[in-house]
Design an enzyme around this catalytic site. Structure first.
Site, short mmCIF file in Angstrom:
data_model
loop_
_atom_site.label_atom_id
_atom_site.label_comp_id
_atom_site.label_asym_id
_atom_site.label_seq_id
_atom_site.Cartn_x
_atom_site.Cartn_y
_atom_site.Cartn_z
N TYR A 118 -22.66 19.27 -34.35
CA TYR A 118 -21.83 18.71 -33.28
C TYR A 118 -22.14 17.24 -33.01
O TYR A 118 -21.63 16.65 -32.08
CB TYR A 118 -21.99 19.53 -32.00
CG TYR A 118 -21.30 20.88 -32.06
CD1 TYR A 118 -20.84 21.39 -33.27
CD2 TYR A 118 -21.12 21.65 -30.93
CE1 TYR A 118 -20.23 22.62 -33.34
CE2 TYR A 118 -20.50 22.89 -30.99
CZ TYR A 118 -20.06 23.37 -32.20
OH TYR A 118 -19.45 24.59 -32.26
N LYS A 164 -31.12 30.15 -39.60
CA LYS A 164 -30.76 30.63 -40.93
C LYS A 164 -31.64 29.86 -41.93
O LYS A 164 -31.16 29.18 -42.85
CB LYS A 164 -29.25 30.37 -41.17
CG LYS A 164 -28.69 31.03 -42.40
CD LYS A 164 -28.52 32.52 -42.30
CE LYS A 164 -27.97 33.09 -43.60
NZ LYS A 164 -28.02 34.55 -43.67
N ASP A 197 -27.06 35.78 -38.63
CA ASP A 197 -26.08 36.82 -38.98
C ASP A 197 -26.57 38.20 -38.56
O ASP A 197 -25.84 38.99 -37.94
CB ASP A 197 -25.71 36.77 -40.48
CG ASP A 197 -26.91 36.58 -41.38
OD1 ASP A 197 -28.02 36.32 -40.88
OD2 ASP A 197 -26.74 36.71 -42.62
N ASP A 221 -23.25 27.94 -29.62
CA ASP A 221 -21.87 27.93 -29.13
C ASP A 221 -21.20 29.26 -29.48
O ASP A 221 -20.57 29.92 -28.65
CB ASP A 221 -21.12 26.76 -29.80
CG ASP A 221 -19.79 26.47 -29.13
OD1 ASP A 221 -19.55 27.01 -28.04
OD2 ASP A 221 -18.99 25.70 -29.69
N ASP A 225 -20.43 32.93 -26.90
CA ASP A 225 -19.13 33.60 -26.68
C ASP A 225 -19.29 35.09 -26.96
O ASP A 225 -18.74 35.94 -26.27
CB ASP A 225 -18.05 33.02 -27.61
CG ASP A 225 -17.27 31.88 -26.95
OD1 ASP A 225 -17.87 31.14 -26.14
OD2 ASP A 225 -16.07 31.70 -27.26
P1 ATP Z 1 -13.31 26.17 -26.37
O1 ATP Z 1 -13.39 26.00 -27.84
O2 ATP Z 1 -13.17 24.85 -25.64
O3 ATP Z 1 -14.39 27.02 -25.79
P2 ATP Z 1 -11.11 28.02 -26.84
O4 ATP Z 1 -9.80 27.43 -27.21
O5 ATP Z 1 -11.97 28.69 -27.82
O6 ATP Z 1 -11.94 26.91 -26.02
P3 ATP Z 1 -11.29 29.43 -24.43
O7 ATP Z 1 -10.61 28.61 -23.43
O8 ATP Z 1 -12.76 29.37 -24.41
O9 ATP Z 1 -10.73 29.08 -25.81
O10 ATP Z 1 -10.84 30.91 -24.23
C1 ATP Z 1 -10.60 31.87 -25.24
C2 ATP Z 1 -9.72 32.97 -24.64
O11 ATP Z 1 -10.44 33.69 -23.63
C3 ATP Z 1 -8.54 32.37 -23.91
O12 ATP Z 1 -7.49 32.19 -24.78
C4 ATP Z 1 -8.26 33.35 -22.81
O13 ATP Z 1 -7.40 34.35 -23.24
C5 ATP Z 1 -9.63 33.94 -22.49
N1 ATP Z 1 -10.23 33.31 -21.32
C6 ATP Z 1 -11.03 32.23 -21.30
N2 ATP Z 1 -11.38 31.91 -20.07
C7 ATP Z 1 -10.78 32.79 -19.25
C8 ATP Z 1 -10.75 32.97 -17.82
N3 ATP Z 1 -11.42 32.18 -16.99
N4 ATP Z 1 -10.02 33.99 -17.33
C9 ATP Z 1 -9.36 34.82 -18.15
N5 ATP Z 1 -9.35 34.71 -19.49
C10 ATP Z 1 -10.04 33.70 -20.05
#
Ligand code: ATP
Length: 328
Positions: A118, A164, A197, A221, A225
């Site tokens: 990054y 890794k 992994d 990152d 998630d």
């Molecule tokens: P980034 O790469 O910046 O983290 P991203 O495009 O991967 O962003 P996110 O915004 O993190 O996507 O969210 C992924 C999915 O999770 C969204 O498309 C949405 O459906 C769900 N999501 C994220 N945040 C929320 C929230 N606060 N409430 C409900 N659903 C959410």
């Protein structure tokens, strides 16, 4: 004390509005100053992170950030580097009342925030592209020490390093060595390590074996998630970027354009992020009160659609506010 508030793009604005309802109710004497950044700022000023916003962040020590869309690399990734907030703390805690894969789970991902892929060192070479992964001993030892100190402070028992090093022998090799070296200073805290992994598989099958996870920027990152998904999703996942001088508080989620403008985003992640900010500023009791009001609201079945409910962002925030006002 001034807090720089950057709602940003997409659902960033919506969840920030909801969070400000709660913060204003607490009446802590904090001054909130609003600034622009993100895709809209780029369109308006030609810069995703306008100078005025960056200067405001530099003048103050605490930033509350919503989300950036397509320009995230030029906004939040840049801010983390500019303000040297080297530790990204991303707790994954199962909240009372949230139906999730792993009730009771309580772990925290500590992600190195300033280097790795990054760093933005990407180049095009005719029909190829090259990215440079930077891992330094200094930053690796610093993040490992941060993870062990966090474990000590929170009474956690184990730190697990994810890397890794069998494939990325040099970069992950340095990171692994740094973690092993720092671990020797913390005899009371168990240390182990997994390849990234395998760790993903273990996290899905039995995440209870993890307590504090420490890892490099991109792995952190991705894995944070994943850990958010174990406890109910991005709607409830907060985070803090901590450095020696500055701190930026932002939810794990991004702008989520698929749901932006519909008023259905879950503001819990942003509100919990604000709680991390309050704790950082020493308002521990207030942070606890807000978390309690949040959990009670969710446990009473009042939730946004991502958690199976039907409340819109604003109405959910108002329910939390009601609980907060009822609290002794
Ligand atoms: P980034 O790469 O910046 O983290 P991203 O495009 O991967 O962003 P996110 O915004 O993190 O996507 O969210 C992924 C999915 O999770 C969204 O498309 C949405 O459906 C769900 N999501 C994220 N945040 C929320 C929230 N606060 N409430 C409900 N659903 C959410």
């Amino acid at each position: 004390m001034k807090v720089v508030v950057i709602p940003g793009d997409g659902i960033g604005k919506e969840v920030m509005d909801a969070t400000m309802l709660i913060l204003n109710e607490l009446d802590l004497g904090l001054q909130y100053e609003f600034y622009e950044a993100g895709d809209q700022a780029l369109q308006k000023y030609g810069k995703a992170l306008p100078d005025e916003t960056l200067e405001a962040c530099r003048r103050n020590s605490v930033v509350l950030f919503g989300a950036a869309g397509e320009s995230a690399a030029d906004v939040i990734v840049r801010l983390r580097q500019e303000l040297e907030t080297y530790a990204n703390v991303r707790p994954a805690r199962a909240l009372r009342g949230v139906k999730c894969l792993y009730p009771g789970l309580d772990l925290v991902v500590v992600r190195e925030n300033t280097e790795c892929l990054y760093k933005g060192f990407e180049f095009e070479l005719e029909d190829s592209a090259v990215a440079i992964r930077v891992i330094t001993r200094k930053a690796s030892e610093r993040i490992a020490r941060f993870a062990f100190e966090l474990a000590k402070k929170e009474g956690r028992k184990k730190v697990t390093a994810l890397h890794k090093a069998n494939v990325m022998k040099k970069t992950c090799g340095i990171f692994r060595e740094a973690c092993r070296k720092v671990a020797r200073d913390y005899s009371g805290i168990e240390f182990n390590e997994y390849y990234i992994d395998a760790a993903c598989m273990f996290l899905v099958m039995n995440p209870y074996r993890f307590d504090v996870i420490v890892t490099t920027n991109m792995f952190g990152d991705i894995v944070s998630d994943l850990t958010a998904g174990l406890v109910g999703g991005l709607g409830i996942a907060p985070s803090a970027n901590i450095g020696d001088k500055y701190a930026i508080f932002e939810p794990v989620h991004g702008a989520a354009f698929d749901i932006a403008g519909k008023g259905i985003a879950n503001p819990t992640a942003m509100i919990l992020t604000a709680c991390m900010m309050l704790q950082h500023l020493g308002y521990t009791e207030e942070a606890k009160k807000v978390k309690k009001a949040l959990e009670e609201t969710i446990a009473s079945g009042k939730t946004t659609p991502d958690l199976g409910g039907n409340l819109k962002t604003k109405y959910f925030a108002n329910e939390v506010l009601k609980k907060l006002k009822e609290a002794p």
